[in-house]
Design a protein around this motif. Structure first.
Motif, PDB file in Angstrom:
ATOM      1  N   ASN B 280       0.744  -1.225   0.142  1.00 38.59           N
ATOM      2  CA  ASN B 280      -0.153   0.018  -0.035  1.00 38.59           C
ATOM      3  C   ASN B 280       0.913   1.257  -0.145  1.00 38.59           C
ATOM      4  O   ASN B 280       0.560   2.252  -0.763  1.00 38.59           O
ATOM      5  N   VAL B 281       1.761   1.224   0.931  1.00 37.39           N
ATOM      6  CA  VAL B 281       2.720   2.446   1.136  1.00 37.39           C
ATOM      7  C   VAL B 281       3.229   2.498  -0.292  1.00 37.39           C
ATOM      8  O   VAL B 281       3.658   3.595  -0.767  1.00 37.39           O
ATOM      9  N   ALA B 282       3.806   1.536  -0.976  1.00 40.45           N
ATOM     10  CA  ALA B 282       4.782   1.533  -2.115  1.00 40.45           C
ATOM     11  C   ALA B 282       3.820   2.348  -3.254  1.00 40.45           C
ATOM     12  O   ALA B 282       4.333   3.128  -3.966  1.00 40.45           O
ATOM     13  N   SER B 283       2.719   1.936  -3.332  1.00 43.64           N
ATOM     14  CA  SER B 283       1.834   2.420  -4.453  1.00 43.64           C
ATOM     15  C   SER B 283       1.455   3.936  -3.977  1.00 43.64           C
ATOM     16  O   SER B 283       1.482   4.455  -5.051  1.00 43.64           O
ATOM     17  N   HIS B 284       1.380   4.081  -2.871  1.00 44.48           N
ATOM     18  CA  HIS B 284       0.982   5.436  -2.332  1.00 44.48           C
ATOM     19  C   HIS B 284       2.249   6.538  -2.728  1.00 44.48           C
ATOM     20  O   HIS B 284       2.142   7.582  -3.195  1.00 44.48           O
ATOM     21  N   LEU B 285       3.424   5.822  -2.429  1.00 46.28           N
ATOM     22  CA  LEU B 285       4.636   6.581  -2.634  1.00 46.28           C
ATOM     23  C   LEU B 285       4.787   6.781  -3.832  1.00 46.28           C
ATOM     24  O   LEU B 285       5.352   7.965  -4.341  1.00 46.28           O
ATOM     25  N   GLN B 286       4.396   6.027  -4.905  1.00 47.95           N
ATOM     26  CA  GLN B 286       4.850   6.270  -6.250  1.00 47.95           C
ATOM     27  C   GLN B 286       3.985   7.391  -6.640  1.00 47.95           C
ATOM     28  O   GLN B 286       4.182   8.358  -7.338  1.00 47.95           O
ATOM     29  N   LYS B 287       2.505   7.392  -6.245  1.00 41.77           N
ATOM     30  CA  LYS B 287       1.763   8.602  -6.413  1.00 41.77           C
ATOM     31  C   LYS B 287       2.128   9.937  -6.056  1.00 41.77           C
ATOM     32  O   LYS B 287       2.356  10.918  -6.648  1.00 41.77           O
ATOM     33  N   TYR B 288       2.803  10.043  -4.898  1.00 39.57           N
ATOM     34  CA  TYR B 288       3.283  10.979  -4.218  1.00 39.57           C
ATOM     35  C   TYR B 288       4.438  11.420  -4.945  1.00 39.57           C
ATOM     36  O   TYR B 288       4.497  12.815  -5.049  1.00 39.57           O
TER      37      TYR B 288
END
Lengths: 154, 691
Positions: B280-288
């Protein structure tokens, strides 16, 4: 005037508005959205446009009338007027707004004053014509007739 | 696995079953007409006239409309009702909040597709929309036709979530996740309102619509329930909704670690949120990261699209590992996954036979719009090669042709095998449709990590790598965020973006183009594996055949996919790679200065280079060099020679942290100094492609 004559008048009148460039094809889109379940859609939207535009024009007059004109306030108003007028098909109003915005960018107060006058002029014109249009429609409906679909054969 | 049809007509089929599901809508309607009905649209505009008109238009499209005249109100609506909407349409200029801000919030927190609109049609604003991640940009006055098709953005986004694992992770996890993604994605999308396996949950058109979309992907009928599944052990990974608080925690953790150094694992630890997974964090980090890049990159390069593209690309490459959230990338980055394994994994995940790339080049770890473009390039290249060499070596061609055909099985099916003309015609069609195809670039960039997609696409065409690429591409279909709409798509490469694909690197999220996943059934895995061996022997002479073989399948893939790609973005994507390539091929006569003519030149250059390279082998550089230089043949040759160079390639992969580094590393390997600055992309021109 009998029903058929009224309908013909309405059609001719509507056509003239298009021919004069007062209305454009966007207005047709609005008319297409009107149907049995929304019989007054066009007049409702246009009425809303009038109300909103009156307010905007008022704000514009106030803003431009200031000692020091804050164009950051003026521009969004013109922008919105441009958007709403284009959405209902009030072509000449929209065009006047485009010119207005250009002068806003240049921060030319004098020219902006003139533009505001121009916009108001076009606005009152389309307002007047559309109100007449709606009256014609109402007469037809009151006489038991149907409002003919707009056919732009030109 | 089919969800049991409980008489509501929820079939297992994809969109076609939606018609049946729209029980309330009338069973007699055609499926196509019924499909987007009930789409829940939130429209935000401070102009009451426009708002009313839009509402009426959307309603006549049979969408469920909620209108809102203030951005703050819209946000709170969205937050309160996390899965209550499918798509948001918002005006740009609003008094209480900038439309772009709203766009970002929605993207970060709710991950819904957002369409921007405005009476302002100036390029800068449209570009802003793209870079901020909008899936489309409408110019007022908005017409009915424009609104009728907004459902495509929803479908696209969902499909991208379904078919591609969003989270990086181990290979095994990737595979599992791919399978689970469907379930998780489906459940999340439905908002947990409908039990996946409970077809009788609702006759509501809206629910049906969601169910239909979901059914297309998930036959398992697993109920994800709450979208915020706190059970970390739940492999299904329901979509986590990033609330404001959660996002703030995330941002705090990232800042503490340092944006560049923030890795999902550490962020996760810092955040200490139970149930939140590293993925979850990884994908959100991507977007961020994309969001941050947009903040930084856009301001710098507004005026110069090319630069911005390149910058964007570079920037996008920086967080490559997280850019697409592909497992492969993460694996490549961590060096855990050899390209071959990646390809295998992807292939496995896709259900396709895995072809191992002999070259060991990073298998399209980075699949994004660039890769898509790269496909285009390779296609054109192949076509040309095909045209040039087609008849030259028949006997040798045969076996290779077969192999090649086998690799991108999907392609084969689509293209008449051995039909040179059809391929060329396709090429012409593709070229006509997409002006820039730097197949040469792609080819060249293959060995490099950064443009994995390029390489992957290229390599896929080349036999040894073909298999790898294809599955990868297919696997990434969801992820390839390739905008297909005709309007300007703020995010990533979008077909919409008619002017510039500044978003190329940025809006990956919103690129939701689907690769023709089904188009590459790799049926001939066995054949493919044999290819490399064969190549070793016959490559020198069989440039033609390999090209021919490649051409066929590659074009298939491209034709299906590339309808509206903005060539420029392709060119831009390649820009970053061009430097090295330019350096590498200083002697290449194929280099042309015009990026637009890259495609044209690519093929020619490729073929020419093949010959050149044959004559001038560069011992140390051969593996990479050839790949760069030669389109088809070069790559093929390289492969055969690179069997031994795999370890080098592997090492190369491990170094790969971002595009720039990768390129530098690659270049160093080859003894070429990294070239900075503008790419004089003298890629192979495809002028000579006989069409």
């Amino acid at each position: 005037m009998d029903l058929v004559q009224m309908q013909k008048s309405l059609q001719d009148y509507t056509k003239s508005l298009f021919l004069e460039g007062i209305l454009d094809s966007q207005f047709l889109q609005l008319q297409q959205l009107q149907d049995e379940s929304n019989p007054d859609f066009v007049s409702q939207v246009v009425t809303l446009f009038f109300q909103d535009s009156d307010r905007i024009l008022n704000d514009l007059s106030l803003s431009l009338g200031q000692q020091v004109v804050d164009f950051k306030k003026v521009d969004p108003h013109v922008h919105q007027l441009k958007g709403s007028s284009s959405s209902i098909g009030a072509q000449r109003v929209k065009n006047a707004c485009v010119v207005f915005r250009n002068f806003c960018e240049q921060q030319n107060v004098e020219a902006c004053h003139r533009c505001l006058q121009q916009v108001k002029q076009e606005y009152y014109l389309v307002k007047n014509r559309l109100e007449t249009l709606f009256k014609l429609e109402q007469q037809i409906v009151a006489s038991g007739g149907m409002i003919p679909a707009v056919e732009l054969g030109f | 696995m089919m969800n049991p049809s409980h008489g509501r007509g929820l079939g297992s089929a994809g969109g076609s079953s939606s018609g049946r599901n729209q029980g309330g809508g009338g069973g007699g309607e055609t499926v196509v007409e019924m499909f987007p009905s009930g789409l829940r649209v939130l429209v935000v505009d401070d102009d009451p006239t426009c708002l009313m008109i839009l509402e009426r238009m959307l309603m006549s499209c049979l969408y469920e409309v909620t209108k809102c005249n203030r951005a703050e109100l819209a946000l709170s609506l969205l937050r309160k009702n996390k899965h209550g909407f499918d798509i948001v349409i918002s005006d740009v200029h609003m008094p209480d909040m900038d439309g772009f801000k709203l766009l970002e919030h929605v993207g970060l927190e709710m991950d819904l597709p957002v369409i921007m609109m405005s009476a302002d049609d100036s390029k800068s604003v449209v570009l802003k929309g793209v870079t901020h991640g909008a899936v489309d940009y409408l110019i007022k006055p908005v017409r009915m036709e424009a609104l009728k098709n907004i459902w495509q953005h929803v479908v696209r986004k969902r499909r991208s979530e379904w078919s591609v694992p969003e989270h990086s992770g181990s290979i095994e996890e990737t595979r599992d996740r791919q399978q689970q993604q469907h379930r998780g994605g489906n459940a999340a999308i439905s908002g947990g309102e409908d039990a996946v396996d409970d077809n009788s949950s609702s006759v509501n058109e809206g629910n049906n619509w969601r169910s239909n979309s979901r059914k297309r992907k998930d036959e398992d009928g697993e109920e994800q329930g709450d979208d915020k599944d706190e059970d970390a052990s739940n492999l299904k990974k329901p979509r986590v909704v990033w609330s404001v608080e959660l996002h703030q925690q995330f941002v705090a953790a990232v800042n503490q670690l340092g944006v560049e150094k923030a890795v999902p694992k550490k962020i996760l630890e810092l955040m200490n949120v139970p149930g939140l997974t590293r993925e979850n964090v990884a994908s959100h980090l991507q977007k961020y990261r994309i969001y941050l890049r947009r903040l930084g990159g856009v301001s710098q390069h507004q005026g110069n699209l090319n630069n911005s593209f390149m910058t964007g690309q570079d920037a996008s490459f920086a967080p490559l590992s997280t850019l697409n959230g592909f497992d492969l990338q993460a694996l490549a980055v961590t060096g855990q996954l050899p390209a071959q394994s990646l390809a295998q994994l992807q292939a496995a995940g896709l259900g396709r036979p895995t072809m191992v790339s002999k070259s060991g080049l990073p298998v399209s770890s980075i699949v994004d719009e660039r890769s898509i473009f790269s496909f285009d390039n390779s296609k054109t290249r192949f076509g040309e090669g095909l045209g040039h060499h087609h008849g030259q070596q028949q006997p040798q061609q045969q076996p290779q042709m077969n192999l090649l055909h086998g690799v991108p099985t999907g392609l084969q099916q689509q293209l008449p095998m051995g039909n040179r003309m059809s391929i060329q015609q396709q090429i012409a069609a593709v070229r006509a449709g997409h002006s820039v195809q730097n197949s040469g670039m792609l080819m060249q960039s293959l060995p490099r990590g950064p443009p994995p997609m390029l390489t992957s696409s290229q390599s896929s065409i080349r036999q040894p790598m073909l298999s790898n690429r294809i599955p990868e591409r297919s696997g990434f279909s969801g992820r390839n965020n390739i905008p297909e709409s005709s309007r300007v798509l703020p995010t990533g490469y979008t077909n919409h973006l008619t002017t510039q694909h500044s978003s190329s690197s940025l809006a990956y999220n919103n690129f939701q183009t689907e690769l023709p996943v089904n188009s590459f059934p790799l049926a001939s895995a066995p054949g493919l594996s044999a290819v490399p061996v064969r190549k070793t022997n016959s490559y020198q002479e069989e440039v033609n055949s390999s090209e021919a073989g490649f051409a066929t399948p590659s074009y298939d893939m491209f034709t299906t996919r590339q309808n509206d790609w903005d060539l420029r973005s392709i060119g831009i994507a390649f820009d970053s790679h061009q430097d090295a390539e330019s350096a590498a091929f200083s002697n290449s006569e194929a280099y042309s200065s015009s990026s637009m003519s890259r495609n044209n030149n690519t093929t020619v250059a490729a073929t020419e280079h093949v010959r050149n390279h044959q004559q001038q082998p560069h011992p140390g550089m051969v593996p990479h060099h050839q790949v760069y230089a030669d389109g088809n043949s070069g790559s093929v040759r390289v492969k055969s020679e690179r069997v031994a160079a795999d370890s080098a390639a592997m090492a190369f992969h491990e170094q790969y942290s971002n595009q720039e580094d990768l390129m530098s590393a690659l270049l160093k390997q080859e003894g070429i100094a990294p070239v900075d600055g503008e790419f004089d992309f003298d890629a192979y021109s495809i002028d000579n492609i006989p069409v």
